[in-house]
Write a protein that holds these residues in place. Structure first.
Motif, short mmCIF file in Angstrom:
data_model
loop_
_atom_site.label_atom_id
_atom_site.label_comp_id
_atom_site.label_asym_id
_atom_site.label_seq_id
_atom_site.Cartn_x
_atom_site.Cartn_y
_atom_site.Cartn_z
N PHE A 31 5.06 -9.21 4.83
CA PHE A 31 4.25 -9.62 3.74
C PHE A 31 3.25 -10.47 3.91
N CYS A 61 0.57 -7.54 4.45
CA CYS A 61 0.40 -6.81 3.18
C CYS A 61 -0.40 -7.75 2.23
N GLY A 113 -5.43 -3.82 -2.89
CA GLY A 113 -4.32 -2.96 -3.21
C GLY A 113 -3.81 -3.48 -4.36
N PHE A 159 -11.02 1.30 -2.45
CA PHE A 159 -11.08 2.32 -1.76
C PHE A 159 -10.67 3.54 -2.49
N THR A 195 -3.37 -1.48 -9.00
CA THR A 195 -1.91 -1.52 -9.34
C THR A 195 -1.25 -2.70 -9.70
N LEU A 251 1.51 -9.13 -3.37
CA LEU A 251 2.75 -9.23 -2.52
C LEU A 251 2.77 -10.48 -1.62
N PRO A 274 -0.91 7.58 -0.40
CA PRO A 274 -1.01 7.16 0.93
C PRO A 274 0.19 6.31 1.15
N MET A 327 1.90 2.81 3.23
CA MET A 327 1.53 1.46 3.41
C MET A 327 2.16 0.86 4.66
N PRO A 328 1.34 -0.04 5.58
CA PRO A 328 -0.06 -0.60 5.14
C PRO A 328 -0.99 0.64 5.42
N LEU A 382 -3.56 1.16 8.51
CA LEU A 382 -2.90 0.53 9.66
C LEU A 382 -2.17 1.09 10.30
#
Ligand code: HEC
Ligand code: HEC
Ligand code: HEC
Ligand code: HEC
Length: 383
Positions: A277, A281, A298, A303, A308, A312, A356, A358-359, A362
């Motif tokens: 994390f 993250c 995030g 993007f 959300t 984290l 998508p 996570m991460p 990456l």
């Protein structure tokens, strides 16, 4: 991350002065697509001033490496940031990214559109891929149109001819192309990080534009980073015909192994914070209270994805979404397998989850780290 932002003030002397913004000939829909996709966080946009280093994934990471290489600036940085030496070791992603002016000058508009809808790995030497976006049809139309306008006119060339393939193959091997490029199953070597696997070139470029590029990349775009290889017209045509006509389709990636089992050893927050994390993250899911109000793509949205509210950086933030984390990590694991698209495979026909994993963009976490996180969650996410 809070210290990072301060750094940019404290080390302002190292910054270069920004130029006044240039006005590109973009339609409002293209403007909106670039803004929605946060393209400028990684790419320098054609005709635009690059975004400030405090925001840009690419220029901040590159800047950290530049300071690390400058003994005087490095000494100052170590004084200011207790974790500077760790930063130098960790930061590696999104440093080289392709130049969009060179890309728009040569790539087929329809290919760019399909890639933005469903990006896949292009450069075997680059571990990260482009993140997936949520762009509207109108935004995709506008970007496709912008690429069409940016495509450079090139001379017409003879149709690709099978009789040239053997000569093209020989030139490809002896004239240094293999030092930088993979070519599907026909050549895989240690590729240069910014050189695409040429197995995708026939989908990405028209035969005429590919010939012009091989003859002289800078004639297609002054931003082209590939050197002029000194071919004459007949040689360039032969290599082009080899790239367009030979069967380079790599076999599909082998089936994905089973998902890792949760670790049964006791796992504490400090471990998952350090390995997962806090290391990866947090960079997109920040706690605004600790970052002067900034929350990252995030958390606050980016993007093209909606906000959300997922933070984290703290134990409470992670616990609040504990039931969604395993799924997001396993999705990315499955997706990354899917990122490797061989020529002849249609990306759209390969399974990709609706959301998508996570991460985002990456490489997936190593299985050992996934096992650690799964174990920690199963144990009730202890402190
Ligand atoms: C988080 C960083 C990041 C963001 C944001 C980003 N890109 Fe990229 N982009 C990349 C990377 C890395 C690659 C190279 C991927 C590869 O080679 O596999 C890439 C590749 C591309 C390519 C292919 C170019 C080539 O030469 O192969 C295009 C076109 C592109 N990006 C357009 C966009 C657009 C348009 C946006 C915004 C909607 C965008 N990118 C946002 C990192 C990013
Ligand atoms: C103001 C500077 C700065 C900006 C802007 C920035 N980063 Fe970073 N990034 C860092 C530092 C410093 C680290 C190392 C942190 C550590 O080791 O604790 C890092 C580490 C990372 C890592 C883990 C190491 C790696 O390179 O894979 C990821 C992933 C990451 N950043 C992604 C991003 C993304 C995506 C963006 C853009 C949305 C971004 N960063 C913007 C400074 C920055
Ligand atoms: C020193 C490294 C290097 C060498 C050697 C090299 N290239 Fe490249 N090539 C690149 C890079 C980097 C790019 C991406 C260019 C950019 O984005 O500006 C590229 C792009 C290309 C493209 C466009 C493909 C695409 O999908 O975008 C073709 C075609 C190509 N190279 C062919 C060749 C051929 C043929 C040779 C040998 C004559 C060769 N290259 C030698 C680095 C190299
Ligand atoms: C490069 C930026 C980036 C990084 C790094 C990142 N995320 Fe995300 N994350 C996002 C974005 C953007 C969204 C919104 C996507 C959506 O709406 O599906 C998101 C959404 C999520 C969601 C909610 C959607 C879902 O899949 O349930 C979870 C959970 C999540 N991230 C967990 C993580 C974890 C765990 C990590 C570290 C392993 C991580 N993220 C790293 C950008 C990032």
């Amino acid at each position: 991350m809070r210290f990072l932002i301060l750094s940019l003030v404290a080390l302002a002397g190292l910054a270069t002065a920004g130029e006044p913004p240039a006005e590109g000939p973009w339609s409002p829909a293209a403007e909106s697509a670039f803004a929605a996709g946060d393209c400028a966080l990684c790419h320098d946009l054609p005709d635009r001033t690059p975004v400030d280093r405090t925001e840009s994934c690419t220029s901040c990471h590159v800047w950290i490496r530049a300071v690390a290489a400058n003994p005087e600036a490095r000494a100052t940085a170590i004084e200011i940031f207790p974790k500077w030496e760790r930063y130098e070791k960790t930061v590696h992603s999104y440093m080289p990214v392709p130049d969009l002016a060179a890309a728009f000058a040569r790539l087929e508009p329809a290919w760019v559109r399909s890639y933005l809808v469903d990006p896949h790995d292009l450069r075997p030497g680059l571990p990260e891929t482009m993140p997936r976006f949520a762009l509207s049809e109108a935004q995709l139309d506008a970007l496709e149109q912008l690429v069409a306008q940016s495509n450079v006119p090139v001379p017409a060339t003879p149709k690709p001819d099978p009789a040239n393939v053997a000569e093209g193959a020989a030139l490809f091997a002896v004239r240094g192309c293999v030092a930088c490029h993979g070519f599907g199953k026909l050549h895989s070597g240690p590729p240069a990080s910014t050189a695409p696997d040429l197995v995708h070139a026939r989908a990405r470029m028209s035969p005429d534009r590919m010939r012009a590029w091989i003859l002289n990349p800078q004639s297609v775009s002054p931003h082209a980073t590939m050197a002029n290889m000194g071919f004459d017209e007949a040689e360039a045509t032969a290599v082009r015909d080899y790239l367009v006509l030979s069967d380079a389709a790599a076999p599909p990636a082998p089936p994905l192994g089973a998902a890792p089992a949760p670790t049964t050893e006791p796992v504490r927050w400090a471990q998952v914070e350090e390995r997962v994390f806090g290391r990866i993250c947090v960079h997109c899911h920040m706690d605004p209270a600790q970052n002067e109000g900034r929350a990252g793509p995030g958390n606050a949205g980016g993007f093209g994805w909606k906000a959300t509210g997922i933070e984290l950086q703290t134990l409470d933030g992670v616990r609040a979404v504990g039931d969604r984390i395993a799924d997001s990590l396993l999705r990315r694991r499955a997706e990354s397998h899917r990122d490797v698209v061989a020529w002849g495979q249609s990306p759209a026909s390969l399974h990709r989850p609706e959301r998508p994993g996570m991460p985002l963009g990456l490489p997936p976490l190593p299985d050992a780290d996934i096992a650690l996180v799964l174990g920690w969650i199963e144990q009730g996410m202890p402190e």
